[in-house]
Structures are given as structure tokens and as C-alpha cells.
Design an enzyme around this catalytic site. Structure first.
Site, short mmCIF file in Angstrom:
data_model
loop_
_atom_site.label_atom_id
_atom_site.label_comp_id
_atom_site.label_asym_id
_atom_site.label_seq_id
_atom_site.Cartn_x
_atom_site.Cartn_y
_atom_site.Cartn_z
N ASP A 128 -3.98 -32.72 -2.89
CA ASP A 128 -2.95 -33.30 -3.74
C ASP A 128 -1.89 -34.05 -2.94
O ASP A 128 -1.85 -33.97 -1.70
CB ASP A 128 -2.28 -32.21 -4.61
CG ASP A 128 -1.96 -30.95 -3.83
OD1 ASP A 128 -1.84 -31.02 -2.59
OD2 ASP A 128 -1.81 -29.88 -4.46
N ASN A 154 2.28 -18.91 -9.78
CA ASN A 154 1.85 -18.97 -11.18
C ASN A 154 0.33 -19.12 -11.31
O ASN A 154 -0.19 -19.38 -12.38
CB ASN A 154 2.55 -20.12 -11.91
CG ASN A 154 2.23 -21.49 -11.30
OD1 ASN A 154 1.39 -21.60 -10.40
ND2 ASN A 154 2.88 -22.53 -11.79
N HIS A 186 -1.57 -21.40 -9.79
CA HIS A 186 -2.14 -22.75 -9.68
C HIS A 186 -2.99 -22.89 -8.43
O HIS A 186 -2.79 -22.19 -7.44
CB HIS A 186 -1.06 -23.85 -9.77
CG HIS A 186 -0.19 -24.02 -8.57
ND1 HIS A 186 1.06 -24.61 -8.64
CD2 HIS A 186 -0.35 -23.69 -7.26
CE1 HIS A 186 1.59 -24.66 -7.43
NE2 HIS A 186 0.77 -24.11 -6.58
N GLU A 214 -1.66 -26.72 -12.79
CA GLU A 214 -0.73 -25.70 -13.27
C GLU A 214 -1.35 -24.92 -14.44
O GLU A 214 -2.35 -25.36 -15.01
CB GLU A 214 0.56 -26.39 -13.72
CG GLU A 214 1.27 -27.19 -12.62
CD GLU A 214 2.03 -26.31 -11.62
OE1 GLU A 214 1.61 -25.17 -11.33
OE2 GLU A 214 3.07 -26.77 -11.11
P1 PGA Z 1 2.52 -22.12 -0.34
O1 PGA Z 1 1.94 -22.85 -1.61
O2 PGA Z 1 1.40 -22.06 0.66
O3 PGA Z 1 3.65 -22.95 0.14
O4 PGA Z 1 2.93 -20.75 -0.81
C1 PGA Z 1 0.66 -22.52 -2.06
C2 PGA Z 1 0.34 -23.27 -3.33
O5 PGA Z 1 1.27 -23.58 -4.09
O6 PGA Z 1 -0.84 -23.54 -3.57
#
Ligand code: PGA
Length: 245
Positions: free
Chosen positions: A62, A128, A130, A135
Site C-alpha cells: 500500500d 482493528n 486490517h 479496513e
Molecule cells: P504496525 O502496523 O506494524 O505499525 O503496527 C501494522 C499494520 O497496520 O498493518
């Protein structure tokens, strides 16, 4: 799903490193990379290794919508800093966050994914649930899409920006279907803040409300956790203790 639990993030990241290395030795050509705090130690080990990725391709999950590659919080910049500067790939692809022609960018990235099927996809997971920036509520049958980030995600990303108003609210993301097309998936999750999402991903129902739960349907997924992220799981590990090092 194979679930492996390690004492801490460093040991877990080392195990992830060994899997990436093995995949490379076994002929994997296309690596799907993730950004965020979670894979940083993995990238550190890759940078310090003798692996040569100059014949490999990389595709990323992304990119923030509205940020150009040069922005210091773009995922382009993250990947340069954490991996590509030291370990160049034959080609490394990310969505172009500054392409305001959404249909054009989606078509471009879908074509890249079609031309470069991912052998090993690295994933993190959001609090959450995702994966990528898909999301809760994201349709499972999506390819690259422009997504609205949820309030939780914007809050979580705020730490990287000076002010909340600067945090992008949209991103281009590989869709769930694109992620599921990877031949193998390696998901990493560390820390207590991920424990609920991890439990729901592994032990909960497969539901679009918890996007990562779809991984239960993928034939080759390994989940690598530290103890804190695994703390709410009923079944602690699917691998014998001796295999965890
Ligand atoms: P993070 O994010 O590694 O910064 O915790 C992970 C994600 O949102 O997929």
C-alpha cells in the site's frame, strides 16, 4: 495456519528472516513487503545479511494517497530507508500515492500484480484486524483499491506525523483478493495492542469485519507472534517448542 510464538520481537523477527531467506534460496522471485513498525527488525536482518535481491522483484501492499514518493512519511521513503537503499531489487513496485487519477492507478497496480505473482507476502496486522489498508468491512473480493482509513488507523499512524491533520485519510491498497493470491503468506504481530486482533484472526469466524480472518482460508500461512501478541490465544502454538528457535 501455522502459528509460532516467540519470547520477544527480536527472536520472532529472526525466525521471519530465516523464512524469507529460505524462500529466496528456494527460488522465490517476487516478494510482497509491508511497512509499519512490525517488519523493521526483519528488514534490519535482511540488510545485514548477504542475501542478494538484485534478481528479485518486490511489490508493496500500500501507499498513502496524496503523498509523493519524496515525502518522508511515504511508504516509498520507508522502503528506501529500511531495505532498498542497502538491498536493491531488480524492480520494486509500490502504488503511486500522488497519482490522482484513481482508475489509472488501480489499473496500473493490478497489472503489476498480474505480471508479478507474489511468492511470499509479508503482512502486519492493524489493531482493528486490517491487512494492507483493507479496513473492517472491506469486501473480500477486491483487488487494488483506494480506501478510506478508519479513525483507529489514522490515530495509529499519527505517531509518524507532526500533527494529526497531516495524516493522510486515504490510501491505495492491494485488495484482499490480491493478498490471498500470494503463494505463501507470513504475518507478523507483536505487542499486547495486537492481541485481540490476533485472537480474532486465528480463532474467530471468517468475517469481513475482521479482514485478517480470511487468512484462515489460505493454504500456506505462517503467523509469527511474540508472547504479548499471542497472550489471548486459547491454543498457544501449532509447532513443537523445539522448532521455535
Ligand atoms: P504496525 O502496523 O506494524 O505499525 O503496527 C501494522 C499494520 O497496520 O498493518
Amino acid at each position: 495456519m501455522i502459528v509460532k510464538i516467540f519470547d520477544d520481537e527480536r527472536q520472532a523477527s529472526h525466525a521471519a528472516y530465516k523464512i524469507v531467506r529460505q524462500a529466496h534460496e528456494n527460488g522465490a522471485k517476487v516478494f510482497g513487503w509491508a511497512t509499519g513498525a512490525t517488519p523493521e527488525l526483519l528488514y534490519e536482518e535482511l540488510v545485514n545479511s548477504d542475501i542478494d535481491f538484485s534478481d528479485s522483484i518486490s511489490v508493496n501492499l500500500d501507499e498513502y494517497f496524496g503523498l509523493d514518493e519524496q515525502h518522508d512519511q511515504s511508504y516509498h521513503a520507508y522502503m528506501e530507508e529500511h531495505l532498498f537503499d542497502e538491498k536493491p531489487f531488480k524492480a520494486s513496485y509500490l502504488p503511486h500515492g500522488d497519482n490522482m487519477d484513481v482508475d489509472d492507478e488501480i489499473a496500473r497496480y493490478n497489472q503489476i500484480l498480474e505480471d508479478n505473482p507474489v511468492d511470499l507476502q509479508i503482512l502486519g496486522i492493524g489493531r482493528n484486524g486490517h491487512i494492507g489498508f483493507n479496513e473492517p468491512g472491506s469486501n473480500f473480493n477486491t483487488r487494488t483499491q483506494l480506501v478510506d482509513l478508519t479513525e483507529t488507523t489514522i490515530e495509529d499512524n499519527q505517531r509518524f506525523f507532526e500533527d494529526k491533520s497531516e495524516v493522510p485519510t486515504k490510501a491505495y491498497s492491494m485488495g484482499i483478493q490480491s493478498i490471498m493470491e500470494a503463494k505463501a503468506i507470513l504475518l507478523l504481530a507483536f505487542g499486547k495492542g495486537k492481541a485481540e486482533a490476533v485472537k480474532a484472526m486465528i480463532e474467530g469466524p471468517v468475517t469481513e469485519n475482521l479482514p485478517a480472518s480470511i487468512l484462515q482460508k489460505h493454504p500456506r500461512v505462517m503467523i509469527i507472534l511474540d508472547k504479548a501478541a499471542a497472550s489471548l490465544l486459547q491454543t498457544k502454538s501449532t509447532e513443537p517448542e523445539a522448532n521455535r528457535a
